[in-house]
Motif scaffolding. Structure first.
Motif, mmCIF file in Angstrom:
data_model
loop_
_atom_site.group_PDB
_atom_site.id
_atom_site.type_symbol
_atom_site.label_atom_id
_atom_site.label_comp_id
_atom_site.label_asym_id
_atom_site.label_seq_id
_atom_site.Cartn_x
_atom_site.Cartn_y
_atom_site.Cartn_z
ATOM 1 N N VAL A 136 1.977 -24.061 82.008
ATOM 2 C CA VAL A 136 2.767 -22.989 81.344
ATOM 3 C C VAL A 136 3.467 -22.058 83.011
ATOM 4 C CG1 VAL A 136 1.784 -20.351 81.084
ATOM 5 C CG2 VAL A 136 1.413 -22.013 79.271
ATOM 6 N N GLN A 137 2.194 -22.841 84.325
ATOM 7 C CA GLN A 137 2.113 -22.367 85.552
ATOM 8 C C GLN A 137 3.932 -22.719 86.150
ATOM 9 O OE1 GLN A 137 -1.128 -22.052 88.622
ATOM 10 N NE2 GLN A 137 -2.200 -22.426 86.873
ATOM 11 N N PHE A 138 3.486 -24.080 86.004
ATOM 12 C CA PHE A 138 4.277 -24.934 86.102
ATOM 13 C C PHE A 138 6.383 -24.259 85.562
ATOM 14 C CE2 PHE A 138 7.726 -28.682 84.972
ATOM 15 C CZ PHE A 138 7.633 -28.896 86.391
ATOM 16 N N LEU A 139 6.100 -23.934 84.471
ATOM 17 C CA LEU A 139 7.330 -23.355 84.004
ATOM 18 C C LEU A 139 7.629 -22.327 83.878
ATOM 19 C CD1 LEU A 139 6.798 -24.609 79.978
ATOM 20 C CD2 LEU A 139 8.466 -25.349 81.655
ATOM 21 N N HIS A 140 6.323 -21.342 84.501
ATOM 22 C CA HIS A 140 6.935 -20.214 85.045
ATOM 23 C C HIS A 140 7.599 -20.259 86.432
ATOM 24 C CE1 HIS A 140 6.225 -15.759 85.638
ATOM 25 N NE2 HIS A 140 5.976 -16.005 86.778
ATOM 26 N N ALA A 141 6.616 -21.219 86.930
ATOM 27 C CA ALA A 141 7.597 -21.086 88.773
ATOM 28 C C ALA A 141 9.278 -21.909 88.900
ATOM 29 C CB ALA A 141 6.853 -22.427 89.136
ATOM 30 N N MET A 142 9.987 -22.132 87.631
ATOM 31 C CA MET A 142 11.081 -22.156 87.809
ATOM 32 C C MET A 142 12.004 -21.060 87.434
ATOM 33 S SD MET A 142 11.443 -25.099 84.415
ATOM 34 C CE MET A 142 13.174 -24.999 84.547
ATOM 35 N N GLU A 143 11.334 -19.735 87.416
ATOM 36 C CA GLU A 143 11.674 -18.349 87.664
ATOM 37 C C GLU A 143 12.600 -17.774 89.123
ATOM 38 O OE1 GLU A 143 11.171 -13.523 88.233
ATOM 39 O OE2 GLU A 143 9.315 -15.257 86.976
ATOM 40 N N GLY A 144 14.272 -18.327 89.047
ATOM 41 C CA GLY A 144 15.031 -17.662 90.494
ATOM 42 C C GLY A 144 15.449 -19.410 90.347
ATOM 43 N N GLY A 145 15.359 -20.373 90.142
ATOM 44 C CA GLY A 145 15.700 -21.467 89.777
ATOM 45 C C GLY A 145 17.279 -21.583 89.176
ATOM 46 N N GLU A 146 17.788 -22.991 90.218
ATOM 47 C CA GLU A 146 19.568 -23.422 90.019
ATOM 48 C C GLU A 146 19.335 -23.434 88.345
ATOM 49 O OE1 GLU A 146 22.766 -24.384 92.363
ATOM 50 O OE2 GLU A 146 21.148 -24.993 93.663
ATOM 51 N N ALA A 147 20.027 -23.238 87.957
ATOM 52 C CA ALA A 147 20.950 -23.604 86.652
ATOM 53 C C ALA A 147 21.702 -24.892 86.117
ATOM 54 C CB ALA A 147 21.198 -22.606 85.187
ATOM 55 N N SER A 187 5.786 -35.118 80.822
ATOM 56 C CA SER A 187 5.446 -34.240 79.960
ATOM 57 C C SER A 187 6.618 -33.582 80.175
ATOM 58 C CB SER A 187 4.803 -33.648 79.066
ATOM 59 O OG SER A 187 4.184 -34.763 78.182
ATOM 60 N N ALA A 188 5.907 -32.394 81.793
ATOM 61 C CA ALA A 188 6.638 -31.636 82.323
ATOM 62 C C ALA A 188 8.032 -31.386 82.999
ATOM 63 C CB ALA A 188 5.838 -31.532 83.845
ATOM 64 N N ARG A 189 8.456 -33.346 83.759
ATOM 65 C CA ARG A 189 9.323 -33.475 84.091
ATOM 66 C C ARG A 189 10.458 -33.494 83.019
ATOM 67 N NH1 ARG A 189 8.283 -37.370 86.697
ATOM 68 N NH2 ARG A 189 8.008 -36.889 88.488
ATOM 69 N N ALA A 190 10.249 -33.691 81.506
ATOM 70 C CA ALA A 190 11.095 -33.724 80.977
ATOM 71 C C ALA A 190 11.450 -32.405 80.157
ATOM 72 C CB ALA A 190 10.673 -34.617 79.203
ATOM 73 N N MET A 191 10.569 -31.937 80.148
ATOM 74 C CA MET A 191 10.427 -30.041 79.880
ATOM 75 C C MET A 191 11.573 -28.999 81.081
ATOM 76 S SD MET A 191 7.029 -28.663 78.128
ATOM 77 C CE MET A 191 6.322 -29.891 76.556
ATOM 78 N N ARG A 192 11.011 -29.304 82.269
ATOM 79 C CA ARG A 192 12.152 -29.046 83.581
ATOM 80 C C ARG A 192 13.770 -29.566 83.578
ATOM 81 N NH1 ARG A 192 11.874 -31.375 89.006
ATOM 82 N NH2 ARG A 192 12.977 -33.049 88.056
ATOM 83 N N ASN A 193 14.315 -30.426 83.112
ATOM 84 C CA ASN A 193 14.901 -30.907 83.198
ATOM 85 C C ASN A 193 16.004 -30.964 81.583
ATOM 86 O OD1 ASN A 193 14.355 -32.711 84.969
ATOM 87 N ND2 ASN A 193 14.156 -34.550 84.286
ATOM 88 N N ALA A 194 14.950 -30.274 80.447
ATOM 89 C CA ALA A 194 15.425 -29.881 78.959
ATOM 90 C C ALA A 194 16.102 -28.609 79.723
ATOM 91 C CB ALA A 194 14.535 -29.938 77.822
ATOM 92 N N VAL A 195 15.705 -27.654 80.053
ATOM 93 C CA VAL A 195 16.160 -26.407 80.974
ATOM 94 C C VAL A 195 17.092 -26.209 81.825
ATOM 95 C CG1 VAL A 195 14.482 -23.943 82.124
ATOM 96 C CG2 VAL A 195 13.474 -25.123 80.444
ATOM 97 N N GLN A 196 17.062 -26.645 82.704
ATOM 98 C CA GLN A 196 18.116 -26.861 83.708
ATOM 99 C C GLN A 196 19.604 -27.137 82.756
ATOM 100 O OE1 GLN A 196 16.387 -29.304 86.728
ATOM 101 N NE2 GLN A 196 16.095 -27.312 87.621
ATOM 102 N N GLU A 197 19.292 -28.630 82.469
ATOM 103 C CA GLU A 197 20.549 -28.672 81.628
ATOM 104 C C GLU A 197 20.717 -27.809 80.354
ATOM 105 O OE1 GLU A 197 22.353 -32.972 79.472
ATOM 106 O OE2 GLU A 197 20.083 -33.085 80.276
ATOM 107 N N GLY A 198 19.893 -26.920 79.855
ATOM 108 C CA GLY A 198 20.319 -26.027 78.534
ATOM 109 C C GLY A 198 21.031 -24.951 79.582
#
Length: 719
Positions: free
Chosen positions: A145-156, A175-186
């Motif tokens: 949850v903290q990891f995903l919250h820290a994506m706020e403000g990052g580049e899409a 799992s964390a890396r896959a979720m981060r990449n999916a958010v950025q690419e999506g």
């Protein structure tokens, strides 16, 4: 009359249960790799509509300040428009709707996220996942949850850095890396379809972005270059040209430090430069009123008594030449006439026009020269260069192609170089131990120190620090991956697990199951070290009879078969069944987990205090899989003698896991390669054949020494 000998049951009866289990395993594996296995996971059932999955609390996390969401009705990626009042500010989307990106379990997860119209992530929240190392693990889930919250403000943008590295979610990095990449690419997919973003494939002048800026701000960021020429600098330029005794055509005013001319120049096509410099009308003339490909050089005088225009460009006698400014780039020089200039009303700022076929390259450096003249006594003009301004268009005015993201699998390999090096050194050391086991096992104490030292390393570093516990989850995922459209990146995403898997596969074919189970399994190391402590404390030890043990060995095949069958027919239940392995609790989570899981893991360890490695021998599904494949092994390094089993049973009794039959045969599928039997094999004080040979040699060594003494005694009697 002698009592009748008790008849042993036929061997096929004792092994019938094992044969049936092996048949069940083959059936489960066939089902698992069947083309329809992916649909058995319920993929055909689509997710609920996006707005139905978003509660007000979730929306506030994903896109703070949003007052309402409206689904976007078009053919693009599924998304909802986010509004603040009547203003649309961005989009909310789900990775499950847009990408269906699979997690480590190969089941697609559902992460909802927001993105602004400017291409910044506003927040991300996971709604569903089936990641084995996150399920029922509250501490690790909190870190996600903290990891995903820290994506706020990052580049899409796929590959953009975020607030926290995936390793922050230790034990579930993939799992964390896959979720981060999916958010950025999506996010980028959602934006590209609905905005006027230009897809840049090569460096391109930025003709889109604009905001008001003053000349001083443009000079500060390099959009313009500036030359402030004082009276003193003017006189220096004239002396350099050999005209120091003459007077300038335009007289100086004021003292030596008074500004003679304040001149700026820059590339005019970017609206941030040209439109800010000349205003909308002249800039529009350049962009829309000239042939396609026309370029412009912006020049302006900001102050001083001298300016870049003069008046001679109005004179026919001067051929209407705009002779106070020239441009050079490499070997090319560009001069201008009145018709080549777009003049600006109200200020001394102009655009010098270069046609598309001029050969001018705005991406390369160029020079603007400001010219002046001195008057000779006869009234003729003596031109000279007053200022030279070197110019290169700053990177901020050039649209660059998005950097090709590095392969997803490469990131963990780069980040984990130190851990990879440590593991490789350890595996080289283990290879040396196994290759040189003869010299090692001839020294009982050295063997014990090496064995326990490596087990401690396996438990503490491989298990608790690096979280590299190989489990049935990894084996199942590797088996499923080719049949659920998972790429090579899936296999390579966990460097330490990949290396351990490769080493285990090679050692399994060469030497058998025992290399991994006996040396590289952190939970197995924990059991063995605790068992040694239990024996030191003289706790009672129990081992089943040879016949009962054969039955109990089938437990690991049964647990493996149950997991494989459930993966096909009931994936949710399979995740529960995989908890038969206590690895996640005892190793990955370090016992920081739900109480039932901790109780189960501790119970297995307590049983192991009285029956060494009970879980590994009788219940471990990964051990069952490796034991089946053990039958492929090519080399037997463990040495035996004809006396082993008849009459000697020393190795059989010294084997801590009872992998040696009463006949003296080592059952390699149950052997953990601890080398205890080899220590006994080389001990000439405990191994009966060696002890007998040693005693004979000692007698032979004593006899030659006794013969001279006996002869001397006989000689004395004769005297």
């Amino acid at each position: 009359m002698a009592p009748r000998a008790r008849r042993a049951p036929p061997r096929r009866d004792r092994r019938g249960f094992a044969a049936a289990l092996r048949a069940l395993l083959c059936l489960a594996l066939c089902l698992l790799v069947a083309p329809g296995a992916a649909t058995a996971q319920g993929d055909e059932a689509g997710p609920a509509p996006l707005l139905d999955r978003l509660t007000p609390n979730r929306i506030e996390v994903i896109y703070p300040g949003t007052t309402r969401l409206e689904m976007v009705e078009d053919d693009g990626p599924v998304a909802a428009a986010a509004y603040r009042g009547d203003e649309m500010v961005g989009y909310v989307f789900s990775t499950l709707d847009v990408l269906r990106a699979p997690g480590y379990s190969s089941t697609p997860f559902d992460v909802v996220a927001g993105v602004t119209l400017e291409g910044r992530i506003t927040g991300a929240l996971v709604l569903f996942h089936a990641e084995p190392y996150l399920l029922n693990d509250a501490p690790r889930t909190a870190r996600l949850v903290q990891f995903l919250h820290a994506m706020e403000g990052g580049e899409a943008r796929l590959g953009a850095e975020t607030g926290l590295p995936p390793s922050f979610v230790a034990g579930a990095t993939i799992s964390a890396r896959a979720m981060r990449n999916a958010v950025q690419e999506g996010a980028r997919m959602v934006l590209r379809y609905r905005t006027e973003e230009i897809v840049v494939t090569e460096p391109t002048i930025d003709m889109i972005n604009f905001k008001p800026r003053s000349p001083e701000e443009l000079v500060a960021d390099g959009g313009l270059v500036n030359a402030q020429i004082t009276n003193r600098a003017l006189q220096a330029a004239m002396r350099k040209a050999g005209l120091g005794d003459l007077l300038p055509e335009v007289p100086m005013t004021g003292g030596p430090d008074e500004t003679y001319v304040d001149f700026v120049a820059g590339y005019a096509n970017p609206p941030m430069i040209g439109r800010n410099g000349t205003g909308l009308e002249p800039y529009d003339t350049l962009i829309n009123g000239m042939p396609e490909g026309t370029m412009g050089i912006f020049v302006a005088t900001l102050g001083g008594v001298y300016d870049h225009r003069g008046t001679r460009f109005n004179n026919l006698s001067n051929d209407f030449r705009f002779d106070r400014v020239s441009i050079t780039q490499g070997p090319r020089s560009y001069s201008f006439a009145k018709q080549d200039v777009i003049f600006t009303r109200g200020k001394v700022a102009d655009i010098l026009v270069l046609p598309a076929d001029s050969g001018f390259d705005p991406m390369k450096p160029w020079r603007a020269e400001l010219h002046a003249a001195a008057l000779r006594p006869d009234g003729t003009r003596a031109p000279f260069v007053l200022a030279s301004l070197d110019y290169t268009l700053p990177p901020g005015y050039i649209l660059m192609p998005e950097p090709e993201p590095a392969p997803v699998w490469l990131e963990p390999w780069v980040e984990g170089q130190r851990d990879i090096a440590i593991l490789l050194v350890a595996l080289v050391a283990l290879t040396g131990i196994l290759a040189l086991q003869g010299p090692l096992t001839r020294r009982r104490r050295l063997h014990r120190w090496v064995r326990n030292g490596f087990l401690a390393f396996t438990l503490v570093w491989i298990g608790w620090i690096a979280s590299a516990q190989l489990s049935i989850v990894h084996l199942v995922n590797y088996l499923k991956a080719p049949f659920v459209d998972l790429s090579l990146a899936f296999y390579l995403a966990e460097p330490l697990i990949v290396i351990l898997s490769i080493y285990t596969a090679i050692s399994l074919v060469l030497l058998g199951r025992g290399v991994f189970c006996g040396w590289l399994c952190p939970f197995g190391a924990l059991q063995e070290l605790l068992a040694q402590a239990a024996r030191a404390l003289r706790l009672p030890q129990w081992n089943p009879s040879e016949r009962l043990q054969r039955v109990l060995w089938n437990g690991k095949y049964l647990s493996l078969a149950v997991i494989l069958v459930l993966i096909v027919i009931a994936p949710g239940a399979a995740m529960v069944a995989e908890e038969v392995e206590p690895f996640k609790t005892a190793i990955t989570a370090k016992f920081v987990r739900g109480l039932p899981y901790v109780i189960y893991a501790v119970a297995l360890l307590l049983i192991g205090l009285f029956t060494e490695r009970a879980f590994c021998r009788f219940l471990c599904p990964l051990g069952g899989a490796l034991a089946i494949l053990d039958r492929l092994h090519l080399v037997d390094l463990l040495k035996r003698r004809p006396e082993c089993g008849n009459p000697c049973h020393l190795c059989e009794r010294s084997c801590p896991v009872r992998a040696i039959e009463s006949s003296g045969k080592i059952i390699m599928a149950e052997c953990f390669q601890c080398l205890d039997c080899q220590v006994e094999y080389y001990d000439d004080r405990r191994c009966p054949p060696l002890a007998k040979l040693r005693k004979r040699k000692e007698r032979e060594q004593r006899q030659p020494a006794a013969a001279p003494a006996q002869a001397a005694k006989l000689g004395g009697n004769f005297a």
